[in-house]
Design an enzyme around this catalytic site. Structure first.
Site, PDB file in Angstrom:
ATOM      1  N   THR A  13      54.334  27.221  31.082  1.00 11.81           N
ATOM      2  CA  THR A  13      53.062  27.369  30.371  1.00 11.81           C
ATOM      3  C   THR A  13      52.279  28.510  31.025  1.00 11.81           C
ATOM      4  O   THR A  13      52.333  28.687  32.246  1.00 11.81           O
ATOM      5  CB  THR A  13      52.234  26.076  30.407  1.00 11.81           C
ATOM      6  OG1 THR A  13      51.938  25.729  31.759  1.00 11.81           O
ATOM      7  CG2 THR A  13      52.972  24.934  29.715  1.00 11.81           C
ATOM      8  N   GLY A  14      51.582  29.270  30.201  1.00 11.12           N
ATOM      9  CA  GLY A  14      50.889  30.443  30.741  1.00 11.12           C
ATOM     10  C   GLY A  14      51.888  31.483  31.200  1.00 11.12           C
ATOM     11  O   GLY A  14      51.692  32.135  32.223  1.00 11.12           O
ATOM     12  N   GLY A  15      52.932  31.668  30.411  1.00  9.96           N
ATOM     13  CA  GLY A  15      54.002  32.610  30.803  1.00  9.96           C
ATOM     14  C   GLY A  15      53.776  34.025  30.308  1.00  9.96           C
ATOM     15  O   GLY A  15      54.664  34.871  30.431  1.00  9.96           O
ATOM     16  N   SER A  17      51.225  36.073  31.322  1.00  6.64           N
ATOM     17  CA  SER A  17      50.356  36.860  32.200  1.00  6.64           C
ATOM     18  C   SER A  17      50.598  36.460  33.650  1.00  6.64           C
ATOM     19  O   SER A  17      51.108  35.370  33.927  1.00  6.64           O
ATOM     20  CB  SER A  17      48.890  36.588  31.824  1.00  6.64           C
ATOM     21  OG  SER A  17      48.009  37.329  32.642  1.00  6.64           O
ATOM     22  N   GLY A  18      50.257  37.349  34.559  1.00  2.87           N
ATOM     23  CA  GLY A  18      50.165  37.037  35.977  1.00  2.87           C
ATOM     24  C   GLY A  18      51.372  36.326  36.582  1.00  2.87           C
ATOM     25  O   GLY A  18      52.521  36.753  36.421  1.00  2.87           O
ATOM     26  N   ILE A  19      51.095  35.235  37.268  1.00  2.00           N
ATOM     27  CA  ILE A  19      52.131  34.498  38.013  1.00  2.00           C
ATOM     28  C   ILE A  19      53.187  33.928  37.060  1.00  2.00           C
ATOM     29  O   ILE A  19      54.392  33.993  37.342  1.00  2.00           O
ATOM     30  CB  ILE A  19      51.477  33.362  38.838  1.00  2.00           C
ATOM     31  CG1 ILE A  19      50.579  33.940  39.933  1.00  2.00           C
ATOM     32  CG2 ILE A  19      52.552  32.456  39.455  1.00  2.00           C
ATOM     33  CD1 ILE A  19      49.674  32.911  40.624  1.00  2.00           C
ATOM     34  N   GLY A  20      52.739  33.378  35.929  1.00  2.00           N
ATOM     35  CA  GLY A  20      53.684  32.783  34.975  1.00  2.00           C
ATOM     36  C   GLY A  20      54.649  33.812  34.428  1.00  2.00           C
ATOM     37  O   GLY A  20      55.859  33.561  34.319  1.00  2.00           O
ATOM     38  N   TYR A 151      36.545  24.541  39.955  1.00  2.00           N
ATOM     39  CA  TYR A 151      37.934  25.014  40.017  1.00  2.00           C
ATOM     40  C   TYR A 151      38.702  24.277  41.123  1.00  2.00           C
ATOM     41  O   TYR A 151      39.820  23.791  40.903  1.00  2.00           O
ATOM     42  CB  TYR A 151      37.937  26.523  40.280  1.00  2.00           C
ATOM     43  CG  TYR A 151      39.311  27.144  40.391  1.00  2.00           C
ATOM     44  CD1 TYR A 151      40.181  27.176  39.305  1.00  2.00           C
ATOM     45  CD2 TYR A 151      39.751  27.707  41.594  1.00  2.00           C
ATOM     46  CE1 TYR A 151      41.444  27.752  39.406  1.00  2.00           C
ATOM     47  CE2 TYR A 151      41.008  28.288  41.704  1.00  2.00           C
ATOM     48  CZ  TYR A 151      41.851  28.309  40.612  1.00  2.00           C
ATOM     49  OH  TYR A 151      43.101  28.871  40.716  1.00  2.00           O
TER      50      TYR A 151
HETATM   51  P1  NAD Z   1      46.290  34.806  34.555  1.00  2.00           P
HETATM   52  O1  NAD Z   1      44.930  34.743  33.975  1.00  2.00           O
HETATM   53  O2  NAD Z   1      46.989  36.110  34.628  1.00  2.00           O
HETATM   54  O3  NAD Z   1      47.249  33.766  33.838  1.00  2.00           O
HETATM   55  C1  NAD Z   1      46.815  32.530  33.353  1.00  2.00           C
HETATM   56  C2  NAD Z   1      47.781  32.087  32.297  1.00  2.00           C
HETATM   57  O4  NAD Z   1      47.384  30.812  31.807  1.00  2.00           O
HETATM   58  C3  NAD Z   1      47.784  33.041  31.111  1.00  2.00           C
HETATM   59  O5  NAD Z   1      49.114  33.206  30.691  1.00  2.00           O
HETATM   60  C4  NAD Z   1      46.990  32.295  30.063  1.00  2.00           C
HETATM   61  O6  NAD Z   1      47.425  32.599  28.752  1.00  2.00           O
HETATM   62  C5  NAD Z   1      47.341  30.868  30.404  1.00  2.00           C
HETATM   63  N1  NAD Z   1      46.357  29.936  29.885  1.00  2.00           N
HETATM   64  C6  NAD Z   1      45.055  29.795  30.217  1.00  2.00           C
HETATM   65  N2  NAD Z   1      44.491  28.839  29.487  1.00  2.00           N
HETATM   66  C7  NAD Z   1      45.458  28.344  28.671  1.00  2.00           C
HETATM   67  C8  NAD Z   1      45.497  27.342  27.685  1.00  2.00           C
HETATM   68  N3  NAD Z   1      44.416  26.630  27.361  1.00  2.00           N
HETATM   69  N4  NAD Z   1      46.667  27.115  27.049  1.00  2.00           N
HETATM   70  C9  NAD Z   1      47.770  27.816  27.345  1.00  2.00           C
HETATM   71  N5  NAD Z   1      47.801  28.786  28.278  1.00  2.00           N
HETATM   72  C10 NAD Z   1      46.643  29.040  28.921  1.00  2.00           C
HETATM   73  O7  NAD Z   1      46.131  34.194  36.011  1.00  2.00           O
HETATM   74  P2  NAD Z   1      47.189  33.774  37.149  1.00  2.00           P
HETATM   75  O8  NAD Z   1      46.550  34.207  38.408  1.00  2.00           O
HETATM   76  O9  NAD Z   1      48.564  34.198  36.840  1.00  2.00           O
HETATM   77  O10 NAD Z   1      47.060  32.195  37.061  1.00  2.00           O
HETATM   78  C11 NAD Z   1      48.152  31.323  36.842  1.00  2.00           C
HETATM   79  C12 NAD Z   1      47.901  30.037  37.585  1.00  2.00           C
HETATM   80  O11 NAD Z   1      47.854  30.323  38.994  1.00  2.00           O
HETATM   81  C13 NAD Z   1      46.578  29.350  37.247  1.00  2.00           C
HETATM   82  O12 NAD Z   1      46.782  27.949  37.137  1.00  2.00           O
HETATM   83  C14 NAD Z   1      45.719  29.663  38.457  1.00  2.00           C
HETATM   84  O13 NAD Z   1      44.731  28.708  38.676  1.00  2.00           O
HETATM   85  C15 NAD Z   1      46.754  29.677  39.559  1.00  2.00           C
HETATM   86  N6  NAD Z   1      46.332  30.390  40.771  1.00  2.00           N
HETATM   87  C16 NAD Z   1      46.068  31.722  40.745  1.00  2.00           C
HETATM   88  C17 NAD Z   1      45.658  32.363  41.916  1.00  2.00           C
HETATM   89  C18 NAD Z   1      45.348  33.827  41.976  1.00  2.00           C
HETATM   90  O14 NAD Z   1      44.783  34.274  42.975  1.00  2.00           O
HETATM   91  N7  NAD Z   1      45.678  34.625  40.990  1.00  2.00           N
HETATM   92  C19 NAD Z   1      45.533  31.618  43.089  1.00  2.00           C
HETATM   93  C20 NAD Z   1      45.810  30.269  43.077  1.00  2.00           C
HETATM   94  C21 NAD Z   1      46.213  29.658  41.911  1.00  2.00           C
END
Ligand code: NAD
Length: 250
Positions: A13-15, A17-20, A151
């Site tokens: 899920t959330g694949g 962008s970013g980490i996903g 958060y």
């Molecule tokens: P990001 O904003 O690049 O990615 C977030 C992803 O979640 C996106 O793909 C977005 O489409 C998806 N998303 C958000 N709300 C959604 C919903 N309602 N339904 C479906 N998809 C949804 O940010 P990221 O940094 O890659 O974050 C990914 C995860 O990593 C998050 O859970 C975030 O809390 C966690 N995280 C990030 C960091 C950081 O520093 N970047 C640190 C700790 C944890």
């Protein structure tokens, strides 16, 4: 050398962008059939192209239970049962407690907690026995950084859910673990709701809290996810693995 996830089905899920997204790419490079869910069709299409192969991209909002059902039914119809699930979708909305709002609170808990909880529940009938589940929490799940009250509470809930699901799924051989990233360079920092100057200040302050004195990359988190989801982690369940340059542990 054989690829670690050859022919395996991976749902993230959330694949888009970013980490996903980075993690999806790593799974694909290891031979997996990858399915991603996200909210934005355009970035989903771009992500599917970037990940490559026969990637399935489904528009689904994890805070809506029907959307989660739709995602898993489409994954099963296209690929069959799931071997690895990365419950990663999440948002980070920051505000000092005095400036926070009911809307910020509800949105954060709806996506980060309710969305993740029902992602796990609704995945259950679609998972193969011995599957690996990884939840994305955060180093803040055990910290108290200013402006992150809501958060951090959502991420502590994620950490808690891993313990209970790990216990309930042990008889199926399904392991449930957590990755807790420190600050990782992703678009999330542009979406916090704080003004840019406050984001910049937050980012430079956070760096001083990291023993390695830098942000991590999404791939550094992805490698930990692949490990925890793989049979290499066959005797590991319920753990919270920090991927944070030492921030949470040193
Ligand atoms: P990001 O904003 O690049 O990615 C977030 C992803 O979640 C996106 O793909 C977005 O489409 C998806 N998303 C958000 N709300 C959604 C919903 N309602 N339904 C479906 N998809 C949804 O940010 P990221 O940094 O890659 O974050 C990914 C995860 O990593 C998050 O859970 C975030 O809390 C966690 N995280 C990030 C960091 C950081 O520093 N970047 C640190 C700790 C944890």
């Amino acid at each position: 050398m054989a690829k670690r996830f050859e022919g395996k089905v991976v749902a993230i899920t959330g694949g888009n962008s970013g980490i996903g997204l980075a993690t999806a790419k790593l799974f694909r490079e290891e031979g997996a059939k990858v399915a991603i869910a996200g909210r934005d069709q355009k970035t989903l299409d771009e992500a599917a192209k970037f990940i490559g192969g026969d990637t399935l991209a489904v528009k689904a909002d994890v805070s809506k239970l029907d959307d989660i059902d739709k995602f898993f039914h489409q994954v099963s119809a296209k690929f069959g049962k799931i071997d690895a699930l990365f419950a990663n979708a999440g948002i980070a909305k920051f505000a000092p407690a005095g400036d926070s709002s009911e809307q910020l609170f509800d949105e954060s808990f709806d996506i980060n907690v309710k969305g993740l909880y029902f992602t796990l529940q609704k995945a259950l009938p679609h998972l193969n026995d011995n599957a690996g589940i990884v939840l994305n929490s955060s180093v803040v799940n055990s910290k108290g950084s200013a402006s992150t009250s809501v958060y951090s509470a959502t991420k502590a809930a994620v950490r808690s859910l891993a313990r209970t699901f790990a216990s309930e799924l042990v008889d199926r051989g399904i392991r449930v673990n957590v990755v807790s990233p420190g600050p990782i360079s992703t678009p999330i920092f542009g979406r916090t709701g704080l003004p840019q100057a406050a984001v910049d200040e937050f980012a430079s302050h956070v760096k001083t809290q990291v023993p390695m004195k830098r942000f991590g990359t999404p791939e550094e988190v992805g490698h930990a996810v692949l490990f925890l989801a793989s049979p290499e982690a066959s005797y590991i369940t319920g753990v919270d693995l920090n991927v944070d340059g030492g921030m949470g542990q040193v």
